[in-house]
Design an enzyme around this catalytic site. Structure first.
Site, PDB file in Angstrom:
ATOM      1  N   SER A 129      -2.875  18.237   3.096  1.00 30.87           N
ATOM      2  CA  SER A 129      -1.413  18.118   3.021  1.00 30.87           C
ATOM      3  C   SER A 129      -0.718  19.147   3.901  1.00 30.87           C
ATOM      4  O   SER A 129      -1.195  20.269   4.061  1.00 30.87           O
ATOM      5  CB  SER A 129      -0.937  18.347   1.590  1.00 30.87           C
ATOM      6  N   GLU A 244     -11.787   9.491  -4.063  1.00 29.06           N
ATOM      7  CA  GLU A 244     -11.003  10.280  -4.996  1.00 29.06           C
ATOM      8  C   GLU A 244     -10.430   9.419  -6.112  1.00 29.06           C
ATOM      9  O   GLU A 244     -10.264   9.866  -7.227  1.00 29.06           O
ATOM     10  CB  GLU A 244      -9.865  10.957  -4.210  1.00 29.06           C
ATOM     11  N   GLU A 370       3.862   6.134  -7.087  1.00 29.50           N
ATOM     12  CA  GLU A 370       4.519   5.175  -6.192  1.00 29.50           C
ATOM     13  C   GLU A 370       3.501   4.608  -5.197  1.00 29.50           C
ATOM     14  O   GLU A 370       3.514   3.411  -4.905  1.00 29.50           O
ATOM     15  CB  GLU A 370       5.671   5.850  -5.437  1.00 29.50           C
TER      16      GLU A 370
END
Lengths: 383, 385, 383, 385
Positions: A129, A244, A370
């Protein structure tokens, strides 16, 4: 259709329950069972005990410590582990970089890294990230520029969980600035003691420190630390993120939380609204667990079942609902800080609000809810 | 029926907002203040006193300004918006309210004057470990040896319990609950920082000398309950301010933050969730403002019900807006240095301070058959007079 | 801030309560109060009684029967009307075409149509929606082609509520096929007895017949029946739809439903879950009513308050929740049809499922809840 | 633990699906059949009999095929998918189940053989007006004059109560509830079309002659409750089939329907709601299939609990999916000629047939402290044996 486990799987389950409660020290398991905070040493101790028992990395290839278990057995392993209060093996090692290395790395790199990865002799951090990327991972900006045999890395990663303990970090870097987004990305393994690499803590709203920023300023990385080929990083990232999502439903740990809530509720169990809330949550968990069992039964030997997104989405919702339940049961005692010098309020009650706040992350990290809805509507429903 | 503020109220809002936003508008400032003792800024406390905010709820003869729940709500909302850490709710509204409701004229003047001037803080020590939002005291007991009153037992959590003067509730020898004035330093207390940055204390009395607030030996449960109701409605305003700030931050973030090459407000599902947050907020504002007006009538029974109604809605909306504000922001809202997650933490704390939604709903369930339908426009006799 | 009504408004409210319960026949009001079905004659009788009392069209211009009331008074008028069980004046007449004519029509047209519209001597139908348009009203296809002085109309409208009783229909038609979507639309008033106009019933899932298709095959419409100017229809449609959203929160009628539910619940009121459900619903309705009062207080003399969308959205949600509550209270008796020859199950219970199903429309018609969320996020939140 | 159907079960599903989709795949056909008496297609009933579907749950010695809840569920799901109006649930599963559970061997053979062959329908008349899903009978009373039994009282609603043979439950003279075989034409009954298109009757007995099912005078409450539980699980499958069809119709509509120049699946908020419907559906499928396997063990107590768990989830998911399927379609789903609204109507009716979600949740609340955590993998002793 069969309601029960086969005799073999039943025996397997019992063996796991037995192993987990014997090889991992009671003190560590109690910390987990009571919702306390694990130290890095506890995590190391626990994983090494599992590695010694040969059950730290069962999903890896056999030659690197894997066990060729069925998906159902892996599920039972995971659930019994959670049930016993055994900390999960460090996911950065066992679920993320380990399988990537086993799949994409050179033989030399495998030999160098896989054994200490399984044994948590190397503590891996994840460098994916970036501050401006969010769910749009591919827009990353950290660069690696070739300089002789080395790569020189500059940029910043963030949300690096437990990075303060990290020995090495697997990092996605942009190696071709002119290529389109997903292309031009490579994966580098970087020693976190390298000059120019700095880990800065991020305090979270629960007061804890579990994530970090990692800054790279002209960090030199030997060329041999490139995983696979140059600009192949996105393929590995997708592979890693796909793994994951498998088995992400935290069923057993949430069940444990709700079972504890019932014990701790005391006279509040006489309140019909509380009873209804708990009964509903138990039923929701049952539906989730059965769905997880259905998914593992259909995942054998292939791609992750698309319904994995259901498990992530619903699992985190119920996880959050369980922390909210505990918080409400704690009531005014939840206002007493854990750091209070002395207190008559129970530690679980004083921990309940930070835990509730901390678990808000569950629906954000690891593919936000989302993103999961997006996957379901696109991949499964064809919308 | 009129939901608008008059000019004085608007001026009050502007003054308080100006002060607090200047001081805490940069959230880093709030973090810094909260990280150190005493956990708030005494200079701001003094300035609040100077603009009259600390004396709002008290009668002029007690050293206050004779305002009411509406004005108190205005201050509380501005505190909530920026998470100002000053103990207005605990010290002025709650503890001050108990003094105003229970104290003798002399005690009121003695305690409320300095409170309004910002020169002395007081706190109410009422909660007892393991008891959930009880109206009475049980574990702390008061004794009277014919000459002096003493208290023994533990109070926790005591919001802003590091005040100079404590009001401690205690079970009276003859039954009922009394309120006592106790010198904070005469107790054994420890104060720590709660998860929302505010301060809470544990206060242990052990034959601690105490002065009865109001008439000695008289049950103060009803007066306490009324003071708590007024604190509840102020807490509702504080929560409303925090919800407003959370929605504003969220819509601002959706408009400015880019992902996948576009700003987040290109994603309809996110916009719709923001719209639902707005719906929650507006419904909450309506019922909180209404309950405030009911409280301003001084009718204790109607106020109790109205406050419960507002609290049910605030509890639900606070969770909805607090949780979704974090979710729509993503990871950044999990960090302590960013306002939004802290708003959620404070909303969570407020929800558990004086009774959560289920607590208040249970009360409303008991009165279900007292009315055919609710009619907020039905005037009570005294309103019409 | 003032909790109570002014003396004037209180007197006004009492006057309305008195009027509604005296001028409109008890039989009609009882039908409404018991959730029964109104006949067209009942609707006519009721509206004419209101018109006689001068309170059928208070929001119209004074010269056409309006009353220059404040928004709050209009709200009180509407709420007291619902509370007394008085059927709302036919919205197609009083809320839709009436205000449009008063605003846009020629003096001649006003004189011809407004008095019989207020008195329900003309029963208006609405000809806006088309089968392929849905919420995208402007994509309509019904055409009107000039032929001498007349317009010749071809096409199809749908969802024409109570069209089976209609005398006239106000219709959006495409008069310029080459103009962009919203342009090229005009509004025509069409006599429903015109040759070539056919009304076909649509049965709904509750078994009732309240909407219709209206087919136009070479229907000739005199040129004088054009409202305003050619191709100005979209302006009028927006004006009309804007009006439609004001005062849409069905507060008093839902409160009545919930109050009835409490009466009808009987021993079920001993169930704490039922009590919690009703107490929550009552509180939600209170918040809605207070919001409606806030909105009317701020709407005086201007545009509709943007929070009107909150009223529509939340109002329909609570309306649906109330019908679901009644259905669940009816329990197994809800399975008995209203048409059963004889039954021991109470009529309200037998009506509960059709009513529940019928009210699913509430969040679709008149600007779906998705449209309301869109309005809120765009107009209010600037997203 | 295995959630897959074996080859025979797959073949059964294909056969039933083939038959029912051919007949009712065009929804207009279903509308036509439901509009006329008897409200279903006797030819289809006969074909279901021929493929063995009507005899599935009954023992071979009773004229059945010795299958179980899994196979019954397969048939019920296919019925739900196309809203086939044949009274499988009411006649075969519920009434047939009562005969199988209560009847003597002779009675079983006499009633179940013709039922399985499609030559005779039976129905259970159990519900009484105003009583909510009671286990026992109260208003209909059985009398015995030493020679013959007679019944008096009213049963309503009786699903598919136009059957030739009725099983009527009645309060026994000595207490308890008995089941009686009654000639439908010996009662005063009226049958009408319920809002979901199925048929329900009101049955009035007035000293109507009746034959005890099973041992005369013996309380059959427990056996009745078990039969109802098996009908509940079949109803769950029927609901599951309807939910699947509703979601399929909805995603198909979103993909194809254009608005504002694009297909509806360009609107993220709608897609996300469809995703939530999918989540509901999958969770429901899991718990229903599990409860079915529990039912297949024959353990009445475990079945009762498992069925309640499935029913709680089906009730909630049925409302969620049924309501949102209409909402995402818009107006068209409100029309009687379109499948989707009718699926919602049927889901609504199923929800109120044998107890809604709150009814079953209340049962689960009572057992909350019987377990620490639920463990669906914990084998009961008989499973392991």
């Amino acid at each position: 259709m069969r309601l029960t486990l086969s005799a073999e799987d039943r025996a397997f389950r019992e063996e796991m329950a037995e192993l987990f409660t014997t090889v991992v020290p009671q003190e560590i398991r109690d910390t987990v069972l009571e919702g306390g905070e694990l130290t890095a040493d506890m995590i190391r101790t626990s994983q090494r005990a599992l590695a010694d028992a040969g059950i730290a990395v069962p999903h890896w290839p056999r030659e690197w410590g894997g066990r060729d278990w069925s998906e159902l057995q892996r599920h039972l392993w995971h659930e019994e582990m959670q049930r016993a209060g055994v900390p999960s093996p460090l996911p950065f090692n066992t679920s993320m970089i380990g399988p990537v290395l086993a799949q994409f790395a050179s033989q030399e790199m495998k030999e160098r890294f896989l054994p200490p990865t399984a044994n948590l002799d190397i503590w891996w951090s994840q460098g994916f990230s970036e501050p401006d990327a969010g769910s749009d991972l591919a827009s990353l900006r950290t660069t690696a520029v070739r300089d002789g045999e080395d790569w020189v890395v500059n940029g910043q990663k963030t949300w690096t969980t437990l990075g303060q303990h990290g020995d090495w970090i697997f990092t996605l870097v942009r190696t071709d600035p002119d290529a389109k987004k997903q292309r031009g990305i490579s994966m580098l393994l970087i020693d976190m003691t390298s000059p120019g690499l700095e880990v800065r803590p991020i305090e979270l709203i629960d007061g804890g420190h579990e994530v970090n920023e990692v800054w790279f300023t002209d960090v030199r990385v030997p060329g041999e630390n490139l995983v696979g080929e140059v600009n192949q990083g996105w393929t590995m990232a997708k592979f890693l993120l796909g793994n994951e999502r498998v088995g992400v439903a935290p069923v057993a740990s949430v069940k444990r939380m709700v079972a504890r809530a019932k014990q701790l509720a005391g006279p509040q169990l006489r309140d019909p609204l509380t009873r209804a809330r708990i009964a509903t949550l138990e039923n929701d968990l049952l539906a989730l667990e059965l769905t997880a069992l259905r998914v593992v039964a259909h995942s054998d030997g292939g791609e992750p079942h698309p319904a994995s997104s259901v498990l992530k989405l619903r699992g985190t919702e119920l996880q959050q609902a369980a922390t909210e339940l505990l918080l409400d049961l704690a009531g005014p005692d939840s206002l007493v800080p854990l750091t209070a010098e002395s207190s008559d309020a129970a530690p679980w009650a004083r921990r309940s609000a930070p835990t509730y706040l901390n678990y808000r992350k569950a629906s954000i990290y690891g593919g936000s809810n989302e993103i999961q809805r997006q996957i379901i509507s696109r991949t499964i429903l064809g919308l | 029926m009129d939901f608008t503020y008059d000019d004085e109220q608007v001026a009050l809002r502007q003054a308080v907002a100006g002060l607090l936003r200047r001081r805490y508008g940069d959230f880093e400032e709030r973090r810094r203040v909260v990280a150190q003792d005493p956990g708030h800024d005494p200079a701001i406390w003094q300035q609040l006193a100077e603009m009259g905010a600390l004396g709002l709820p008290f009668a002029e003869e007690d050293g206050g300004f004779g305002a009411g729940p509406v004005e108190v709500g205005i201050v509380a909302a501005e505190i909530g918006r920026v998470l100002a850490p000053e103990p207005y709710l605990a010290s002025v509204v709650l503890a001050g309210g108990v003094v105003a409701g229970v104290g003798t004229p002399d005690q009121r003047a003695e305690l409320l004057g300095p409170l309004a001037e910002g020169s002395r803080r007081i706190a109410l020590a009422h909660a007892e470990p393991g008891r959930r939002w009880a109206d009475d005291a049980a574990e702390v007991k008061a004794s009277f040896d014919g000459q002096t009153w003493t208290l023994s037992g533990t109070k926790e959590p005591v919001p802003a319990g590091d005040a100079e003067t404590l009001l401690v509730t205690a079970a009276l020898p003859e039954g009922g609950t009394g309120v006592f004035i106790v010198d904070g330093d005469a107790t054994t207390r420890s104060t720590s920082r709660a998860y929302d940055g505010t301060r809470v204390s544990r206060v242990v009395c052990d034959a601690t000398p105490a002065t009865p607030l109001g008439e000695a030996g008289r049950d103060a449960t009803a007066a306490l309950s009324q003071a708590v109701d007024l604190a509840r409605i102020a807490a509702c305003h504080q929560a409303l301010g925090a919800m407003e700030a959370a929605l504003e931050a969220t819509t601002g973030y959706l408009r400015s933050r880019k992902q996948f090459g576009v700003t987040l407000n290109h994603f309809q599902a996110l916009n719709f969730r923001a719209a639902d947050m707005y719906v929650s907020l507006e419904l909450t504002r309506s019922i909180v403002e209404w309950a405030t007006m009911v409280a301003a009538t001084g009718d204790a029974a109607r106020t109790h019900e109205a406050v419960a109604r507002a609290a049910v809605q605030v509890s639900r909306a606070g969770r909805h807006i607090g949780q979704d504000a974090i979710q729509l922001h993503g990871g950044i809202a999990m960090t302590a240095e960013y306002l939004v997650g802290n708003l959620t933490a404070h909303l969570t704390a407020l929800d558990h301070l004086f009774g959560d939604g289920q607590h208040h709903l249970t009360g409303l369930m008991a009165t279900l058959q007292d009315h055919e339908a609710l009619d907020p426009l039905a005037a009570a006799p005294q309103d019409v007079a």
